[in-house]
Design an enzyme around this catalytic site. Sequence first.
Site, PDB file in Angstrom:
ATOM      1  N   ASP A   1      27.625  66.155  35.123  1.00  0.00           N
ATOM      2  CA  ASP A   1      26.076  66.244  35.046  1.00  0.00           C
ATOM      3  C   ASP A   1      26.675  64.393  35.776  1.00  0.00           C
ATOM      4  O   ASP A   1      27.414  63.565  36.276  1.00  0.00           O
ATOM      5  CB  ASP A   1      26.162  65.582  33.375  1.00  0.00           C
ATOM      6  CG  ASP A   1      24.716  65.066  33.635  1.00  0.00           C
ATOM      7  OD1 ASP A   1      23.675  64.693  32.300  1.00  0.00           O
ATOM      8  OD2 ASP A   1      24.390  64.795  34.238  1.00  0.00           O
TER       9      ASP A   1
ATOM     10  N   ASP B   1      20.777  69.105  37.317  1.00  0.00           N
ATOM     11  CA  ASP B   1      21.882  68.211  38.003  1.00  0.00           C
ATOM     12  C   ASP B   1      22.914  68.467  36.916  1.00  0.00           C
ATOM     13  O   ASP B   1      24.277  67.637  37.270  1.00  0.00           O
ATOM     14  CB  ASP B   1      21.725  66.626  38.043  1.00  0.00           C
ATOM     15  CG  ASP B   1      20.994  65.907  36.975  1.00  0.00           C
ATOM     16  OD1 ASP B   1      21.096  67.205  35.112  1.00  0.00           O
ATOM     17  OD2 ASP B   1      21.836  64.883  36.649  1.00  0.00           O
ATOM     18  N   GLU B   2      23.715  69.575  36.370  1.00  0.00           N
ATOM     19  CA  GLU B   2      24.405  69.746  35.180  1.00  0.00           C
ATOM     20  C   GLU B   2      24.938  71.367  35.331  1.00  0.00           C
ATOM     21  O   GLU B   2      23.554  71.625  35.549  1.00  0.00           O
ATOM     22  CB  GLU B   2      23.391  69.533  34.013  1.00  0.00           C
ATOM     23  CG  GLU B   2      23.690  69.433  32.940  1.00  0.00           C
ATOM     24  CD  GLU B   2      22.875  68.571  31.698  1.00  0.00           C
ATOM     25  OE1 GLU B   2      23.797  69.728  30.485  1.00  0.00           O
ATOM     26  OE2 GLU B   2      22.127  68.473  31.794  1.00  0.00           O
TER      27      GLU B   2
HETATM   28  P1  TTP Z   1      19.411  63.581  33.068  1.00  0.00           P
HETATM   29  O1  TTP Z   1      21.138  64.468  33.328  1.00  0.00           O
HETATM   30  O2  TTP Z   1      18.922  63.834  31.775  1.00  0.00           O
HETATM   31  O3  TTP Z   1      19.857  62.458  33.323  1.00  0.00           O
HETATM   32  P2  TTP Z   1      19.951  61.091  34.590  1.00  0.00           P
HETATM   33  O4  TTP Z   1      20.831  62.125  35.552  1.00  0.00           O
HETATM   34  O5  TTP Z   1      19.253  60.636  35.588  1.00  0.00           O
HETATM   35  O6  TTP Z   1      20.954  60.539  34.079  1.00  0.00           O
HETATM   36  P3  TTP Z   1      22.322  60.317  33.091  1.00  0.00           P
HETATM   37  O7  TTP Z   1      22.991  59.256  33.931  1.00  0.00           O
HETATM   38  O8  TTP Z   1      22.029  59.913  32.011  1.00  0.00           O
HETATM   39  O9  TTP Z   1      22.803  61.897  33.670  1.00  0.00           O
HETATM   40  O10 TTP Z   1      18.117  64.586  34.247  1.00  0.00           O
HETATM   41  C1  TTP Z   1      18.566  64.820  35.284  1.00  0.00           C
HETATM   42  C2  TTP Z   1      17.198  64.253  35.825  1.00  0.00           C
HETATM   43  O11 TTP Z   1      16.534  65.212  35.403  1.00  0.00           O
HETATM   44  C3  TTP Z   1      16.517  62.696  35.992  1.00  0.00           C
HETATM   45  O12 TTP Z   1      17.466  62.802  36.772  1.00  0.00           O
HETATM   46  C4  TTP Z   1      15.633  63.222  35.976  1.00  0.00           C
HETATM   47  C5  TTP Z   1      14.725  64.779  35.504  1.00  0.00           C
HETATM   48  N1  TTP Z   1      14.722  64.355  34.033  1.00  0.00           N
HETATM   49  C6  TTP Z   1      12.803  64.090  34.042  1.00  0.00           C
HETATM   50  O13 TTP Z   1      12.168  64.372  35.115  1.00  0.00           O
HETATM   51  N2  TTP Z   1      12.776  64.649  32.521  1.00  0.00           N
HETATM   52  C7  TTP Z   1      13.668  63.722  31.666  1.00  0.00           C
HETATM   53  O14 TTP Z   1      12.716  63.643  30.313  1.00  0.00           O
HETATM   54  C8  TTP Z   1      14.264  63.799  31.344  1.00  0.00           C
HETATM   55  C9  TTP Z   1      15.281  64.208  30.451  1.00  0.00           C
HETATM   56  C10 TTP Z   1      14.859  64.297  32.789  1.00  0.00           C
HETATM   57 MG    MG Z   2      22.336  63.639  34.523  1.00  0.00          MG
END
Ligand code: TTP
Ligand code: MG
Length: 359
Positions: A14, A108-109
């Site tokens: 992730d 992103d995962e």
């Molecule tokens: P995530 O992997 O949930 O969050 P992140 O990568 O920003 O942070 P983390 O380090 O905790 O993994 O989500 C990936 C992307 O998806 C995030 O950068 C933006 C988008 N996103 C949204 O647009 N709305 C949301 O509610 C979430 C959870 C994510």
């Molecule tokens: Mg992330």
Amino acid sequence: MNKPPNHRKIIHIDMDAFYASVEQRDYPEYRNKALAVGWGGDRGVVMTASYEARKYGIHSAMPSSIAKRKCPELLFTLPRFDSYKVVSHQVRQIFKDYTNLVEPLSIDEAFLDVTLNKKDIPSATHVAEEIKQRILEETQLTATAGISFNKFLAKIASGMNKPNGLTVIHPKDAVAFVETLSVGKFHGVGKVTAKKMANLGIYTGLDLKQWSKKALIQHFGKVGGYFYRIARAIDNRLVEPNRVRKSVSAEDTFSEDVQDREMMLKQLKKITEIVVKRMKNTRSFGKTVTLKIKYHDFQVQTRSKTVYHLLQSYEQVFPIVEFLLHQPEFPTKAVRLLGVGISNLKEKGEDGLQLVMDL
Ligand code: TTP
Ligand code: MG
């Protein structure tokens, strides 16, 4: 011939603060700053926040007005989806050097099954270290890895040590680990389910383990069987490279709360067009249409209808959306946001058959 390993080796990767990290990479003025990606206006929402901003309690889906109250110096920038897609593609190419068994969960995962990998690296931890290093070299961004012998545990592991972390849950520790875990951390247990579990006195994996499969299914439906297994650290779900998305959706917040029917319908037409386009892009068809209504007081309501034929065209979907706007009744309060989702998706098989996917 080598004996097959007793356990699968699954990695969950992730990206860290994904959209915000790309912005900080591309715009040095955002580095080391509290940054939110999203619209900073009155009715905007934070899509994600840099780790500097998270120290103030700012997180995804938080209204921008609240985020600014928590951190007055918070910077906002609009998303640049094309740049995020480029990175997502680069990262997937790196994964492909190790295994074809890659199941993306979002932009992103992804899950990777590296039990057998193209580089014949015996240790999944080494694979994860190499992948993290290559992501850093090729994109200048950090990712967090979770490693275990099933998807459930790999995903939990990656959430344990963010950002730029790497966590392994070994088979010998897994059962005891799940017992201590709070059920709110289980993937698939949202706020509503966690509350329902709390009402039944279930707070941890150990509490969950006291319940029979039958009782869990009685209380939670089909997913009760999954809860029964994960309480025992069992998750046999495969990493599925060609998994089809289960739903597509889009939503939009009005610039001012709306009570007018024509304005709502106009908005819904636009949103339905977007959803239908996304379905066509992925060559999928859906059976369930969901209308999401968020009222001015932030109360959220969803209304769904499932039909017996497969839907894909605007002409098929929009009448159902319109129907849902009026059933069981036209909104009696001013509306802040409307969304349309289509689920129960099936992909059109290459042989022209409608493949029934695992839903
Ligand atoms: P995530 O992997 O949930 O969050 P992140 O990568 O920003 O942070 P983390 O380090 O905790 O993994 O989500 C990936 C992307 O998806 C995030 O950068 C933006 C988008 N996103 C949204 O647009 N709305 C949301 O509610 C979430 C959870 C994510
Ligand atoms: Mg992330």
